[in-house]
Every structure is written in C-alpha cells, then in structure tokens.
Write a protein that holds these residues in place. Structure first.
Motif, PDB file in Angstrom:
ATOM      1  N   VAL A 165      -1.081 -12.670  11.909  1.00  7.40           N
ATOM      2  CA  VAL A 165      -0.493 -11.260  12.195  1.00  7.40           C
ATOM      3  C   VAL A 165      -0.204 -10.706  10.825  1.00  7.40           C
ATOM      4  CG1 VAL A 165       0.089 -11.505  14.642  1.00  7.40           C
ATOM      5  CG2 VAL A 165       1.611 -12.044  12.578  1.00  7.40           C
ATOM      6  N   GLY A 166      -0.252  -9.424  10.556  1.00  7.89           N
ATOM      7  CA  GLY A 166       0.256  -8.794   9.353  1.00  7.89           C
ATOM      8  C   GLY A 166      -0.687  -8.631   8.319  1.00  7.89           C
ATOM      9  N   VAL A 167      -1.867  -7.966   8.712  1.00 11.34           N
ATOM     10  CA  VAL A 167      -2.902  -7.985   7.554  1.00 11.34           C
ATOM     11  C   VAL A 167      -2.587  -6.645   6.549  1.00 11.34           C
ATOM     12  CG1 VAL A 167      -4.975  -8.597   9.013  1.00 11.34           C
ATOM     13  CG2 VAL A 167      -4.056  -6.240   9.187  1.00 11.34           C
ATOM     14  N   ALA A 168      -3.064  -6.733   5.385  1.00  9.63           N
ATOM     15  CA  ALA A 168      -2.812  -5.757   4.237  1.00  9.63           C
ATOM     16  C   ALA A 168      -3.548  -4.907   3.872  1.00  9.63           C
ATOM     17  CB  ALA A 168      -2.129  -6.740   3.103  1.00  9.63           C
ATOM     18  N   VAL A 169      -4.481  -4.650   4.973  1.00  8.79           N
ATOM     19  CA  VAL A 169      -5.709  -3.442   4.624  1.00  8.79           C
ATOM     20  C   VAL A 169      -5.260  -2.259   4.417  1.00  8.79           C
ATOM     21  CG1 VAL A 169      -7.735  -2.763   5.586  1.00  8.79           C
ATOM     22  CG2 VAL A 169      -7.241  -5.179   5.688  1.00  8.79           C
ATOM     23  N   ILE A 170      -5.476  -1.556   3.509  1.00  7.51           N
ATOM     24  CA  ILE A 170      -5.210  -0.136   3.144  1.00  7.51           C
ATOM     25  C   ILE A 170      -5.898   0.611   4.200  1.00  7.51           C
ATOM     26  CG2 ILE A 170      -5.062   1.716   1.761  1.00  7.51           C
ATOM     27  CD1 ILE A 170      -4.619  -0.099  -0.499  1.00  7.51           C
ATOM     28  N   ARG A 171      -5.217   1.422   5.181  1.00  9.04           N
ATOM     29  CA  ARG A 171      -5.788   2.459   5.990  1.00  9.04           C
ATOM     30  C   ARG A 171      -5.295   3.868   5.945  1.00  9.04           C
ATOM     31  NH1 ARG A 171      -4.229  -2.294   9.490  1.00  9.04           N
ATOM     32  NH2 ARG A 171      -6.089  -3.126  10.443  1.00  9.04           N
ATOM     33  N   PRO A 172      -6.164   4.750   5.949  1.00  3.13           N
ATOM     34  CA  PRO A 172      -5.971   6.088   5.551  1.00  3.13           C
ATOM     35  C   PRO A 172      -4.802   6.744   6.425  1.00  3.13           C
ATOM     36  CG  PRO A 172      -8.323   5.843   6.210  1.00  3.13           C
ATOM     37  CD  PRO A 172      -7.573   4.563   6.272  1.00  3.13           C
ATOM     38  N   LEU A 173      -4.359   6.154   7.582  1.00  2.00           N
ATOM     39  CA  LEU A 173      -3.265   6.473   8.465  1.00  2.00           C
ATOM     40  C   LEU A 173      -1.860   6.213   7.679  1.00  2.00           C
ATOM     41  CD1 LEU A 173      -2.091   8.196  10.780  1.00  2.00           C
ATOM     42  CD2 LEU A 173      -2.382   6.074  12.162  1.00  2.00           C
ATOM     43  N   ASN A 174      -1.848   4.939   7.344  1.00  2.00           N
ATOM     44  CA  ASN A 174      -0.994   4.405   6.530  1.00  2.00           C
ATOM     45  C   ASN A 174      -0.429   5.045   5.344  1.00  2.00           C
ATOM     46  OD1 ASN A 174      -0.751   2.285   8.578  1.00  2.00           O
ATOM     47  ND2 ASN A 174      -1.366   0.671   7.415  1.00  2.00           N
ATOM     48  N   ILE A 175      -1.612   5.421   4.513  1.00  2.00           N
ATOM     49  CA  ILE A 175      -1.371   5.999   3.389  1.00  2.00           C
ATOM     50  C   ILE A 175      -0.722   7.427   3.712  1.00  2.00           C
ATOM     51  CG2 ILE A 175      -2.613   7.142   1.304  1.00  2.00           C
ATOM     52  CD1 ILE A 175      -4.810   5.180   1.609  1.00  2.00           C
ATOM     53  N   ALA A 176      -1.200   8.036   4.495  1.00  2.00           N
ATOM     54  CA  ALA A 176      -0.846   9.498   4.993  1.00  2.00           C
ATOM     55  C   ALA A 176       0.745   9.431   5.210  1.00  2.00           C
ATOM     56  CB  ALA A 176      -1.622  10.189   5.809  1.00  2.00           C
ATOM     57  N   PHE A 177       1.023   8.423   6.065  1.00  2.00           N
ATOM     58  CA  PHE A 177       2.425   8.328   6.688  1.00  2.00           C
ATOM     59  C   PHE A 177       3.421   7.723   5.335  1.00  2.00           C
ATOM     60  CE2 PHE A 177       5.737   6.127   8.543  1.00  2.00           C
ATOM     61  CZ  PHE A 177       6.384   6.767   9.283  1.00  2.00           C
ATOM     62  N   ALA A 178       2.798   6.968   4.608  1.00  2.00           N
ATOM     63  CA  ALA A 178       3.738   6.506   3.626  1.00  2.00           C
ATOM     64  C   ALA A 178       3.909   7.529   2.564  1.00  2.00           C
ATOM     65  CB  ALA A 178       2.836   5.344   2.702  1.00  2.00           C
ATOM     66  N   VAL A 179       2.885   8.478   2.432  1.00  2.00           N
ATOM     67  CA  VAL A 179       3.112   9.587   1.419  1.00  2.00           C
ATOM     68  C   VAL A 179       4.157  10.353   1.711  1.00  2.00           C
ATOM     69  CG1 VAL A 179       1.814  11.331   0.051  1.00  2.00           C
ATOM     70  CG2 VAL A 179       0.593   9.236   0.120  1.00  2.00           C
ATOM     71  N   LEU A 180       3.924  10.861   3.001  1.00  2.00           N
ATOM     72  CA  LEU A 180       4.771  11.976   3.874  1.00  2.00           C
ATOM     73  C   LEU A 180       6.202  11.383   4.093  1.00  2.00           C
ATOM     74  CD1 LEU A 180       5.057  14.541   5.232  1.00  2.00           C
ATOM     75  CD2 LEU A 180       4.651  13.240   7.407  1.00  2.00           C
ATOM     76  N   PHE A 181       6.437  10.090   4.131  1.00  2.00           N
ATOM     77  CA  PHE A 181       7.599   9.459   4.372  1.00  2.00           C
ATOM     78  C   PHE A 181       8.343   9.515   3.143  1.00  2.00           C
ATOM     79  CE2 PHE A 181      10.425   5.793   4.590  1.00  2.00           C
ATOM     80  CZ  PHE A 181      11.429   6.270   5.544  1.00  2.00           C
ATOM     81  N   SER A 182       7.773   9.002   2.137  1.00  2.09           N
ATOM     82  CA  SER A 182       8.225   8.578   0.808  1.00  2.09           C
ATOM     83  C   SER A 182       8.689   9.975   0.297  1.00  2.09           C
ATOM     84  CB  SER A 182       7.448   7.817   0.100  1.00  2.09           C
ATOM     85  OG  SER A 182       7.210   6.540   0.367  1.00  2.09           O
TER      86      SER A 182
END
Length: 507
Positions: free
Chosen positions: A190-207
């Motif tokens: 568990v815990g893959v570190a693949v960059i996904r578009p949804l993760n990027i969008a949420f990370a940018v919005l959150f930060s």
C-alpha cells in the motif's frame, strides 16, 4: 541506456525496475539510480531532487505523502507570510491603536492642565508632569512605528531565507522519503507514489488556499471579517443550549424509575460500606488492613500502611477517611464489576471494542466538572451523584487493560489448550484470565486511583469525606487543613495500591 540495459539483463533487477515503475509512475530510471545509491550504504546519502525543490510541499502531496507535505507546507506558509507582511502588510496595527489611545488621553490631560492654570489650582506641577510623561510615551510609540516600518526589508529577507531553507531540505530529503516509502510498499503493498492529476489539483488548491488565507490575515489583520471571526450567530448557541436542556429534561422524566433504581442501589451499597468502615472499631480496621497488606505486599509495606492509618487517626481525620474509603470502595466495586466483564467480552470481539473505544476516550477526556452537570440533573446532588462521577471517570482503565491482557495471551498456548479438549469456559478461567491477571490487576488499580482523584471534585456535589475537608480549606485558604487532608488522600491511595498490586510477579 546503459542502466536500462543492465536492468534487462538481470532478472532480479528487471523485476525491481518493474515494481519501481509501478510505484513511482514516471522517471523510473532516475529514481532507480537514486534508490540504489541510497540503499548501498547505511549512512545518510545526500541526493538532489530538483522537482521537489521547485514544487515544494506540492511535490509530496501530489505523490500522496501527506505527512511530509503538511510539515513542509507549515514552513512554506510561515515564510510566505513573512514575505507578505514585509511587502504589503500592516506592521504597526497594535502600535497605531496604542498611539491613538495615548493621543486621546493626552488631549484630556492637556485640557485638565489648562483648566488648572486658568483656575490657579495648587496641583499644576503634577498635571504638567502627567502631560510630559504622556508626551514622552507618545513620542516613544511614534519611534517604534518608524522602526517597525524600517524593518520591512528584514522581515522580507527572513521570509526568503526561511523559504529557501525549506526548499533545500525538501530537495535533499525527497529521494530518501520516497525510498523509504518504496520499501514499505514492497512489504505492505500500500502507498504508491504515482502522481495523479486529481492529487495535483487537490494539492495545489489546498496549499494555495492555506497560504493565501493565512498571508492575508497576518499581513492585514482584521481587514477581512470572514477570516478574523467565525461566521456564526448567538442564536445558534442559544438554540443548542435549549435543545440540550430539553433533551436531559426528557431523559430525566422518561427514565425516572430507572434512575431511581440506580440511585437506590448505589445508596444501599454506599450505606453498607460506610457502616462497615465507620462502625468497625479503629483497632480492628487497622489490624485487618495491616494483615491484608502483609499477605499481598509483605511486612514492610504493612508497617507503612499501619503508620498511614495511625496518622489519619492522630490528625482527627479517621471518620472522614473512612467515608472516603466507603465512597471510593462503592465506585471502584461498581466500576470493576462492570469494566472487567465488559473487557472480557470486548477482547474477543474486535468490532465491539472498536465501537466502545471512542466512548472510553470520551469518558477519560471530558473533565469531571462537565460530567457533574447532567449527573446532577438526573440524580440530584448527594453521594449517588458523586459515585456516578467517580464511576464514569474510573471505569475505562479496567476495560482497556483487561482487553490488553487477554489479547496478549499467546495464541500457541490457547491452541494447545483447545487441542487437549478445553471448552470456552475452561479456556477463559484456566488459561486466559491467569495469564492476563497482571494486566487486569493493573487496570483495577488504575480504576481505584482514578476514582480517588475525583474525590475532591465530587465533594462539590455533596460527597462527604476528605474531599469536603480539602474544599473547605480551599475556600478559606487554610493551608494546614488542606495539606493534612491531602496527605490522608495520598496515604489511602498508597494503601490500596499495596493491597491490590502487591509484590507478586506474573510471568
């Protein structure tokens, strides 16, 4: 290409390369070489990850490593707040407000001075001194405002230095963090570190939201009402209070017979305990306690227990101490009587234990003063309410440590007993409980001690005993009385600890 050729020629390396590709997603060649370099030595290996340096906390968040992302986001936010404060922030809000207050006071003092001069009053010099002192303070604050405005460049430089430092740390630690996460992924899956578009969008919005909102509030405090005060109304709180009160009124009235039965049971047990402790001659009580302590903890502990009891008698606290023991004994008797069976039941039912754990956390986290409010509503003031307060606060350790002890029984021993034909009752009484006895006894001890901690608090709602003496000493600031009663409470705890825990060691 040489590195990839080596991976293709070595089946083991090829498999690791494919797993790394599944874990990391992109730039597999780069991370393969970095992870190999990091894992080749037990020492800390410094590598550079330019993507982490450029993206900062967003790099970690986009790869799902939120524990590190939040830590770095905290430092980045602090750095950018300093840059915002130095660039366009108001560094003199408090000083300006103070200056206005001093200016208004100075106008009043000057008017008073002028009136005194016009009337030829005797205290003109005092008025002049007051005006001169205020003027000096006024000029000092003005100088502080000028100094604060001049410090903008240093605030900006501090923010830039902090931001650069955070990015350097992220640049160096990114590959190390990813390599450790890869090792965990290989073992746990568990815990893959693949960059996904949804993760990027949420990370940018959150930060960006966190940084922007924080920078605006600290740079221009009070300018945006939505940021400086929570959007609520007094009616919400008032309606919530009324709703809670109506609920407890309904609970009290609808369950009046049930609550009366509980109160009657508690009062009956408490009256019996008080009769035993206060009615028994003091010499008999001391002899029994000393004998019990000798059996469980040895002669030395028994002599101390006898000395503690003699102290209570010499200090004139014998009756109060016995009342405290009765209250404590009743609460502990009920708490242990409910907690240990509940722990036995929960130890073999993980879902049930998972359900009651938040309730146990609530019981131990909520202050005892808060418990008293609904308890008084339901039971009224007096000893039953005090026992219930001690019971709620003291029962969780019995449940938790009973579960812990039973879950710690080695599975191999249980399997051997089952193989020899042991039924559930035999397994519980002859295998599980004896092996978990030390943990269960510790839970009982903690229940007793936590119940004792609420004795003073329970005196606020009518519990007799040493707590009442401590409360009276607190009200009248009687240091001697409070310390004498406090020592008696301490000695009761030590006596009970010696009897319950003893000096036996369970293997």
């Amino acid at each position: 290409m040489k590195s990839k050729t080596n991976h293709l020629n070595d089946p083991e390396q090829l498999q690791r390369f494919e797993l790394l590709s599944e874990f990391i997603g992109n730039n597999t060649e780069y991370y393969s070489s970095m992870f190999t370099k990091i894992g080749s030595t037990p020492k800390v290996t410094i590598t550079v990850n330019t993507a982490a340096a450029a993206l900062g906390s967003i790099f970690f968040a986009a790869r799902g490593i939120w524990n590190w992302a939040l830590i770095f986001l905290l430092f980045e936010t602090l750095a950018l707040v300093q840059i915002a404060r130095g660039s366009f922030g108001d560094l003199t809000t408090d000083l300006t407000s103070r200056l206005k207050t001093i200016a208004s006071q100075l106008d009043i003092r000057r008017a008073q001075l002028q009136t005194a001069i016009d009337k030829g009053a005797e205290k003109i010099e005092i008025a002049k001194t007051n005006v001169a002192n205020l003027e000096a303070i006024y000029f000092d604050v003005q100088n502080e405002i000028i100094a604060a405005e001049a410090s903008r460049i240093w605030v900006i430089l501090f923010g830039i230095l902090l931001l650069i430092s955070a990015r350097v740390v992220q640049c160096i630690s990114a590959n190390i963090v990813l390599e450790r996460r890869f090792s965990e992924w290989l073992s746990k899956g568990v815990g893959v570190a693949v960059i996904r578009p949804l993760n990027i969008a949420f990370a940018v919005l959150f930060s960006c939201t966190i940084i922007f909102v924080t920078a605006i509030e600290f740079a221009r405090p009070g300018q945006v009402n939505l940021l400086s005060s929570f959007p609520t109304t007094s009616s919400f709180r008032d309606e919530a209070i009324v709703g809670i009160e109506n609920f407890f009124d309904w609970v009290t009235l609808s369950g009046e017979g049930f609550w009366y039965s509980i109160s009657w049971f508690i009062r009956s047990v408490l009256d019996l305990m008080e009769l035993i402790f206060t009615g028994t001659p003091w010499m008999v009580t001391i002899a029994i306690v000393v004998a019990l302590t000798t059996i469980t903890s040895g002669l030395r502990a028994a002599l101390w227990a006898g000395a503690f009891l003699i102290y209570m008698g010499l200090a004139g606290l014998w009756v109060l101490s016995m009342q405290t023991l009765a209250l404590l004994g009743t609460a502990a008797f009920i708490a242990i009587g409910l907690g240990v069976p509940l722990g036995i039941y929960a130890s073999r039912r993980p879902k049930f234990y998972k359900f009651i754990r938040p309730i146990l956390d609530f019981q131990q986290s909520m202050p005892a003063f808060v418990y008293m409010i609904p308890i008084i509503t339901i039971f009224g003031t007096g000893k039953p309410a005090a026992v219930v307060t001690c019971l709620i606060f003291g029962m969780p350790p019995s449940v938790r440590l009973t579960v812990l002890g039973l879950q710690g029984v080695p599975a191999s021993i249980r399997e051997a007993a089952i193989a020899y034909g042991a039924n559930n009752w035999y397994l519980l009484t002859k295998v599980d409980l004896p092996l978990a006895a030390k943990s269960i006894r510790t839970g009982m001890n903690q229940t007793i001690l936590l119940s004792l901690l609420t004795v003073v608090v329970a005196s606020l709602i009518g519990a007799a005993g040493l707590g009442e003496d401590v409360l009276e000493a607190l009200q009248y600031a009687s240091v001697g009385q409070g310390i004498l009663a406090g020592l008696a409470i301490l000695f009761i705890a030590m006596i009970i600890d010696g009897i319950v825990q003893g000096k036996r060691k369970d293997g």
